[in-house]
Design an enzyme around this catalytic site. Structure first.
Site, PDB file in Angstrom:
ATOM      1  N   ARG A 160       0.924  -1.366   0.123  1.00 38.76           N
ATOM      2  CA  ARG A 160      -0.254  -0.052  -0.202  1.00 38.76           C
ATOM      3  C   ARG A 160       0.801   1.110  -0.011  1.00 38.76           C
ATOM      4  O   ARG A 160       0.815   2.182  -1.057  1.00 38.76           O
ATOM      5  CB  ARG A 160      -0.612  -0.141   1.424  1.00 38.76           C
ATOM      6  CG  ARG A 160      -2.271  -0.986   1.392  1.00 38.76           C
ATOM      7  CD  ARG A 160      -3.059  -1.118   3.206  1.00 38.76           C
ATOM      8  NE  ARG A 160      -1.905  -1.473   3.431  1.00 38.76           N
ATOM      9  CZ  ARG A 160      -2.139  -0.940   4.669  1.00 38.76           C
ATOM     10  NH1 ARG A 160      -3.347  -0.550   5.447  1.00 38.76           N
ATOM     11  NH2 ARG A 160      -0.897  -1.472   5.804  1.00 38.76           N
ATOM     12  N   ASN A 194      -6.027  -2.449   2.641  1.00 31.62           N
ATOM     13  CA  ASN A 194      -6.797  -3.557   2.302  1.00 31.62           C
ATOM     14  C   ASN A 194      -7.908  -4.197   2.729  1.00 31.62           C
ATOM     15  O   ASN A 194      -8.672  -3.714   2.970  1.00 31.62           O
ATOM     16  CB  ASN A 194      -5.671  -4.465   3.526  1.00 31.62           C
ATOM     17  CG  ASN A 194      -3.916  -4.555   3.725  1.00 31.62           C
ATOM     18  OD1 ASN A 194      -3.722  -3.884   2.834  1.00 31.62           O
ATOM     19  ND2 ASN A 194      -3.893  -4.205   4.648  1.00 31.62           N
TER      20      ASN A 194
END
Length: 90
Positions: free
Chosen positions: A18, A36
């Protein structure tokens, strides 16, 4: 302006995926979110200039994280809400 939603599967959680995605988005002036998912995938909404989005997608599917690996992905081209920056969402 182009808007997309991407879901990536593989080794994409716990490897800095990320944060590396955010770094690439910031470099390409892409706005949106990355987060996520409970199933182990990563969800991305991104918007920006068409050529920047194309480069962003190439980077994401080849894994922006050196420790990550994308085994499968889906891309939907559609409108996402109007973002002003790119954020990691928890």
């Amino acid at each position: 302006m182009k808007s997309i939603k991407i879901i990536v599967h593989g080794r994409v959680q716990g490897v800095g995926f990320r944060y590396c995605t955010k770094m690439i988005a910031d470099q390409l002036n892409i706005a949106g979110i990355v987060k996520n998912q409970n199933d182990g995938s990563v969800y991305i909404e991104a918007q920006g200039e068409s050529h920047a989005i194309d480069n962003f997608v190439k980077s994401v599917i080849s894994s922006p994280s050196p420790s990550g690996h994308v085994s499968n992905y889906t891309i939907n081209i559609n409108e996402v809400k109007d973002y002003t920056s790119f954020e990691v969402v928890y």
